[in-house]
Design a protein around this motif. Structure first.
Motif, PDB file in Angstrom:
ATOM      1  N   GLU A   4       1.736  13.889   1.304  1.00 44.06           N
ATOM      2  CA  GLU A   4       2.459  12.937   2.149  1.00 44.06           C
ATOM      3  C   GLU A   4       3.179  11.970   1.220  1.00 44.06           C
ATOM      4  O   GLU A   4       2.583  11.413   0.288  1.00 44.06           O
ATOM      5  N   HIS A   5       4.460  11.755   1.491  1.00 46.33           N
ATOM      6  CA  HIS A   5       5.305  10.848   0.719  1.00 46.33           C
ATOM      7  C   HIS A   5       5.749   9.779   1.703  1.00 46.33           C
ATOM      8  O   HIS A   5       6.516  10.051   2.619  1.00 46.33           O
ATOM      9  N   ALA A   6       5.228   8.562   1.551  1.00 45.31           N
ATOM     10  CA  ALA A   6       5.569   7.476   2.473  1.00 45.31           C
ATOM     11  C   ALA A   6       6.181   6.323   1.692  1.00 45.31           C
ATOM     12  O   ALA A   6       5.560   5.795   0.769  1.00 45.31           O
ATOM     13  N   LEU A  51       5.577   3.298  -2.936  1.00 47.15           N
ATOM     14  CA  LEU A  51       5.516   4.713  -2.635  1.00 47.15           C
ATOM     15  C   LEU A  51       4.046   5.085  -2.502  1.00 47.15           C
ATOM     16  O   LEU A  51       3.270   4.924  -3.447  1.00 47.15           O
ATOM     17  N   LEU A  52       3.676   5.545  -1.321  1.00 46.70           N
ATOM     18  CA  LEU A  52       2.317   5.990  -1.058  1.00 46.70           C
ATOM     19  C   LEU A  52       2.316   7.511  -1.071  1.00 46.70           C
ATOM     20  O   LEU A  52       3.066   8.143  -0.324  1.00 46.70           O
ATOM     21  N   LEU A  53       1.503   8.082  -1.935  1.00 45.68           N
ATOM     22  CA  LEU A  53       1.328   9.525  -2.009  1.00 45.68           C
ATOM     23  C   LEU A  53      -0.099   9.833  -1.578  1.00 45.68           C
ATOM     24  O   LEU A  53      -1.048   9.204  -2.073  1.00 45.68           O
ATOM     25  N   VAL A  54      -0.235  10.771  -0.641  1.00 50.34           N
ATOM     26  CA  VAL A  54      -1.564  11.148  -0.155  1.00 50.34           C
ATOM     27  C   VAL A  54      -1.658  12.662  -0.123  1.00 50.34           C
ATOM     28  O   VAL A  54      -0.789  13.324   0.448  1.00 50.34           O
ATOM     29  N   GLY A  55      -2.692  13.203  -0.735  1.00 49.60           N
ATOM     30  CA  GLY A  55      -2.938  14.632  -0.683  1.00 49.60           C
ATOM     31  C   GLY A  55      -3.782  14.972   0.538  1.00 49.60           C
ATOM     32  O   GLY A  55      -4.821  14.354   0.776  1.00 49.60           O
ATOM     33  N   TRP A  56      -3.298  15.925   1.317  1.00 44.58           N
ATOM     34  CA  TRP A  56      -3.992  16.395   2.526  1.00 44.58           C
ATOM     35  C   TRP A  56      -4.179  17.912   2.445  1.00 44.58           C
ATOM     36  O   TRP A  56      -3.370  18.600   1.808  1.00 44.58           O
ATOM     37  N   GLU A  57      -5.168  18.418   3.132  1.00 44.56           N
ATOM     38  CA  GLU A  57      -5.365  19.868   3.209  1.00 44.56           C
ATOM     39  C   GLU A  57      -4.165  20.556   3.848  1.00 44.56           C
ATOM     40  O   GLU A  57      -3.820  21.671   3.482  1.00 44.56           O
ATOM     41  N   PRO A  87       7.538   2.707   8.093  1.00 44.82           N
ATOM     42  CA  PRO A  87       7.547   3.558   6.900  1.00 44.82           C
ATOM     43  C   PRO A  87       8.354   4.838   7.124  1.00 44.82           C
ATOM     44  O   PRO A  87       8.441   5.351   8.237  1.00 44.82           O
ATOM     45  N   SER A  88       8.922   5.344   6.046  1.00 45.79           N
ATOM     46  CA  SER A  88       9.596   6.640   6.046  1.00 45.79           C
ATOM     47  C   SER A  88       8.593   7.647   5.481  1.00 45.79           C
ATOM     48  O   SER A  88       8.164   7.508   4.331  1.00 45.79           O
ATOM     49  N   VAL A  89       8.211   8.654   6.289  1.00 40.15           N
ATOM     50  CA  VAL A  89       7.153   9.587   5.902  1.00 40.15           C
ATOM     51  C   VAL A  89       7.662  11.023   5.939  1.00 40.15           C
ATOM     52  O   VAL A  89       8.282  11.439   6.924  1.00 40.15           O
ATOM     53  N   GLU A  90       7.388  11.762   4.852  1.00 39.49           N
ATOM     54  CA  GLU A  90       7.718  13.181   4.762  1.00 39.49           C
ATOM     55  C   GLU A  90       6.549  13.898   4.080  1.00 39.49           C
ATOM     56  O   GLU A  90       5.727  13.254   3.423  1.00 39.49           O
ATOM     57  N   HIS A  91       6.509  15.207   4.242  1.00 41.03           N
ATOM     58  CA  HIS A  91       5.436  16.011   3.652  1.00 41.03           C
ATOM     59  C   HIS A  91       6.028  17.035   2.691  1.00 41.03           C
ATOM     60  O   HIS A  91       7.014  17.687   3.014  1.00 41.03           O
ATOM     61  N   PHE A  92       5.384  17.182   1.525  1.00 34.84           N
ATOM     62  CA  PHE A  92       5.863  18.078   0.479  1.00 34.84           C
ATOM     63  C   PHE A  92       4.774  19.057   0.077  1.00 34.84           C
ATOM     64  O   PHE A  92       3.587  18.723   0.095  1.00 34.84           O
TER      65      PHE A  92
END
Length: 101
Positions: A4-6, A51-57, A87-92
Motif C-alpha cells: 500500500e502506497h499512501a 509517504l506511508l508504505l504498508v505490506g499486506w498479504e 490520503p491518496s492510496v494505491e496498491h503495488f
C-alpha cells in the motif's frame, strides 16, 4: 505480497504531533489480519507530506479485512485528525528482488 502506497498531507504545524501519534497507530496496524510491515517516510521538499508504505498479504487484506474492521476505525481516529486532505492510496506489486548495490 502487496504494498500500500499512501501519500498523506498533514495540517501545517502538526507534523511532529503526527509523527508521535503514528507510533500508536503503528501498533493498531500490527495486529491486523494480513499485515506484514509498515514504514513512514517524510518528504524533504514538502515537509507536510508523508509517504506511508504498508505490506499486506493481498489488496483485499487491506481494502476489506482492515478497512472494514474495528481496527481501521481506531487507526483513523488516531491519525485522521492530522490529515489536511484525504490520503491518496494505491496498491503495488513487487516485480523482483530489491537491489542494494
Amino acid at each position: 505480497m502487496i504494498v500500500e502506497h499512501a501519500e498523506l498531507t498533514v495540517v501545517a504545524g502538526r507534523e511532529g504531533d503526527f509523527e508521535a501519534v503514528f507510533e500508536k497507530a503503528r501498533e493498531v496496524l500490527d495486529g491486523a489480519d494480513g499485515f506484514r510491515w509498515t514504514e513512514l517516510l517524510r518528504c524533504e521538499e514538502r515537509p507536510r507530506t508523508f509517504l506511508l508504505l504498508v505490506g499486506w498479504e493481498s489488496v483485499e487484506a487491506h481494502t476489506v479485512g482492515f478497512r472494514e474492521s474495528e481496527r481501521f476505525q481506531r487507526w483513523r481516529a488516531l491519525v485522521g485528525p492530522f490529515f489536511a486532505e484525504p490520503p491518496s492510496v494505491e496498491h503495488f506489486r513487487r516485480l523482483g528482488d530489491r537491489f542494494a548495490g
